[in-house]
Scaffold this active site. Structure first.
Site, PDB file in Angstrom:
ATOM      1  N   GLY A   1      15.312 100.068  34.867  1.00  0.00           N
ATOM      2  CA  GLY A   1      15.583 100.790  33.621  1.00  0.00           C
ATOM      3  C   GLY A   1      15.445 102.455  33.996  1.00  0.00           C
ATOM      4  O   GLY A   1      15.300 103.214  33.044  1.00  0.00           O
TER       5      GLY A   1
ATOM      6  N   ASN B   1      17.880 104.500  34.939  1.00  0.00           N
ATOM      7  CA  ASN B   1      18.823 105.015  34.392  1.00  0.00           C
ATOM      8  C   ASN B   1      18.887 105.065  32.989  1.00  0.00           C
ATOM      9  O   ASN B   1      19.008 106.324  32.446  1.00  0.00           O
ATOM     10  CB  ASN B   1      20.093 104.384  34.985  1.00  0.00           C
TER      11      ASN B   1
ATOM     12  N   MET C   1      22.981  93.186  35.091  1.00  0.00           N
ATOM     13  CA  MET C   1      23.524  92.374  36.457  1.00  0.00           C
ATOM     14  C   MET C   1      24.200  91.135  35.701  1.00  0.00           C
ATOM     15  O   MET C   1      24.195  90.148  36.417  1.00  0.00           O
ATOM     16  CB  MET C   1      22.340  92.179  37.067  1.00  0.00           C
TER      17      MET C   1
ATOM     18  N   ILE D   1      28.011  89.742  34.590  1.00  0.00           N
ATOM     19  CA  ILE D   1      29.587  90.151  34.420  1.00  0.00           C
ATOM     20  C   ILE D   1      29.812  89.594  32.977  1.00  0.00           C
ATOM     21  O   ILE D   1      29.735  88.635  32.466  1.00  0.00           O
ATOM     22  CB  ILE D   1      30.568  89.234  35.254  1.00  0.00           C
ATOM     23  N   LEU D   2      30.414  90.489  32.100  1.00  0.00           N
ATOM     24  CA  LEU D   2      30.767  90.676  30.940  1.00  0.00           C
ATOM     25  C   LEU D   2      32.365  89.903  30.838  1.00  0.00           C
ATOM     26  O   LEU D   2      33.038  90.385  31.491  1.00  0.00           O
ATOM     27  CB  LEU D   2      30.603  91.690  30.023  1.00  0.00           C
TER      28      LEU D   2
ATOM     29  N   ASN E   1      30.089 101.509  32.801  1.00  0.00           N
ATOM     30  CA  ASN E   1      29.074 100.934  33.737  1.00  0.00           C
ATOM     31  C   ASN E   1      28.811 101.883  34.958  1.00  0.00           C
ATOM     32  O   ASN E   1      29.560 102.732  35.327  1.00  0.00           O
ATOM     33  CB  ASN E   1      29.848  99.510  34.466  1.00  0.00           C
TER      34      ASN E   1
ATOM     35  N   HIS F   1      27.528 101.979  38.970  1.00  0.00           N
ATOM     36  CA  HIS F   1      27.588 101.017  40.231  1.00  0.00           C
ATOM     37  C   HIS F   1      27.096 102.097  41.321  1.00  0.00           C
ATOM     38  O   HIS F   1      27.590 103.078  41.504  1.00  0.00           O
ATOM     39  CB  HIS F   1      28.841 100.460  40.395  1.00  0.00           C
TER      40      HIS F   1
ATOM     41  N   ASP G   1      32.637  95.520  38.788  1.00  0.00           N
ATOM     42  CA  ASP G   1      32.175  96.992  39.305  1.00  0.00           C
ATOM     43  C   ASP G   1      33.609  97.678  39.437  1.00  0.00           C
ATOM     44  O   ASP G   1      33.691  98.174  40.377  1.00  0.00           O
ATOM     45  CB  ASP G   1      31.252  96.879  40.408  1.00  0.00           C
TER      46      ASP G   1
ATOM     47  N   GLU H   1      22.644 109.003  40.717  1.00  0.00           N
ATOM     48  CA  GLU H   1      22.721 108.072  39.480  1.00  0.00           C
ATOM     49  C   GLU H   1      22.394 108.625  38.227  1.00  0.00           C
ATOM     50  O   GLU H   1      23.008 108.709  37.251  1.00  0.00           O
ATOM     51  CB  GLU H   1      22.126 106.847  39.596  1.00  0.00           C
TER      52      GLU H   1
HETATM   53  C1  GAR Z   1      21.423 100.913  39.721  1.00  0.00           C
HETATM   54  O1  GAR Z   1      21.308 101.524  41.019  1.00  0.00           O
HETATM   55  C2  GAR Z   1      22.600 100.651  39.176  1.00  0.00           C
HETATM   56  O2  GAR Z   1      23.589 101.314  39.776  1.00  0.00           O
HETATM   57  C3  GAR Z   1      22.894  99.209  39.655  1.00  0.00           C
HETATM   58  O3  GAR Z   1      21.604  98.717  39.430  1.00  0.00           O
HETATM   59  C4  GAR Z   1      20.400  99.549  39.331  1.00  0.00           C
HETATM   60  C5  GAR Z   1      19.634  99.438  38.237  1.00  0.00           C
HETATM   61  O4  GAR Z   1      18.368 100.647  38.157  1.00  0.00           O
HETATM   62  N1  GAR Z   1      23.948  98.340  39.047  1.00  0.00           N
HETATM   63  C6  GAR Z   1      24.524  97.551  39.847  1.00  0.00           C
HETATM   64  O5  GAR Z   1      24.435  97.320  40.871  1.00  0.00           O
HETATM   65  C7  GAR Z   1      25.808  97.034  39.187  1.00  0.00           C
HETATM   66  N2  GAR Z   1      26.658  96.201  39.676  1.00  0.00           N
HETATM   67  P1  GAR Z   1      17.643 100.930  36.977  1.00  0.00           P
HETATM   68  O6  GAR Z   1      17.200  99.566  36.382  1.00  0.00           O
HETATM   69  O7  GAR Z   1      16.384 101.601  37.610  1.00  0.00           O
HETATM   70  O8  GAR Z   1      18.452 101.723  36.274  1.00  0.00           O
END
Ligand code: GAR
Length: 194
Positions: A12, A14, A90, A92-93, A107, A109, A150, A179
């Site tokens: 989390g 992000n 993580m 797929i919806l 989303n 990625h 994605d 990100e």
């Molecule tokens: C992030 O790097 C995001 O881009 C990725 O999961 C991580 C979550 O980090 N998402 C994917 O790979 C989607 N296919 P966080 O939980 O620290 O935000």
């Protein structure tokens, strides 16, 4: 003030960037709820610390995928979100979820469009660099119209160079920094409709 529901599966960081941007006024938005499919997701703790509703919605092994997605959609729609942000979500919806929120599911990625879809994108890019196949990777934020993994209309993308003496950890750190900024910037643009 835009209403955001954030779906997470893990750390989390992000989500934290969004919560911070809401708290400091950078975003004219509020995170109304955070939903995780994973009980151990640290993002749930981050949500609680910010006084945001933190909900666990795990999928039973026996449950049909579309039935789970329909229940998740029901849960999310109770919060009447302007946008649903997938921040490290993580799963797929399916259309059982997506059709309820057209043009509202966003989303993040950790790779450029059409590269390294799915899990472990940073590690796969790092390995491709080691094999001499790529010189950079990146980050993208996109709308989620369908079950494509994605993929979908790109809202923002940014190249992240890979340096000769990068380790997987240093590359991950650099990508996460991009990100956190790019996701907040993109939500800001969506807020104002630009
Ligand atoms: C992030 O790097 C995001 O881009 C990725 O999961 C991580 C979550 O980090 N998402 C994917 O790979 C989607 N296919 P966080 O939980 O620290 O935000």
């Amino acid at each position: 003030m835009k209403r955001l529901v954030v779906l997470i599966s893990g750390n989390g960081s992000n989500l934290q960037a969004i919560l911070d941007a809401c708290a400091n006024g950078e975003l004219n938005a509020r995170v109304i709820a955070v939903i995780s499919n994973n009980a151990d997701a640290f993002g749930l703790t981050r949500a609680r610390r910010a006084n945001v509703h933190a909900l666990l919605k795990a999928k039973d092994k026996s449950q049909d995928r579309r039935a789970y997605d329909a229940e998740l959609a029901e849960l999310v729609s109770q919060y009447e979100p302007d946008f649903v942000i997938l921040a490290g979500w993580m799963r797929i919806l399916s259309s059982a979820f997506l059709d309820k929120f057209p043009n509202r599911v966003v989303n993040l990625h950790p790779a450029l469009p059409d590269t390294f879809p799915g899990t472990h994108a940073i590690e796969r890019a790092f390995n491709a660099y080691q094999r001499g196949e790529i010189s950079h990777t990146g980050v993208m934020v996109h709308l989620v119209p369908d079950e494509g993994v994605d993929s979908g209309p790109v809202l923002a993308q940014e190249i992240v160079p890979i340096e000769k003496n990068d380790t997987l950890e240093t590359l991950e750190t650099r990508i996460h920094q991009v990100e956190h900024r790019l996701l907040v910037e993109t939500i800001k643009r969506l807020e104002t409709g630009d």
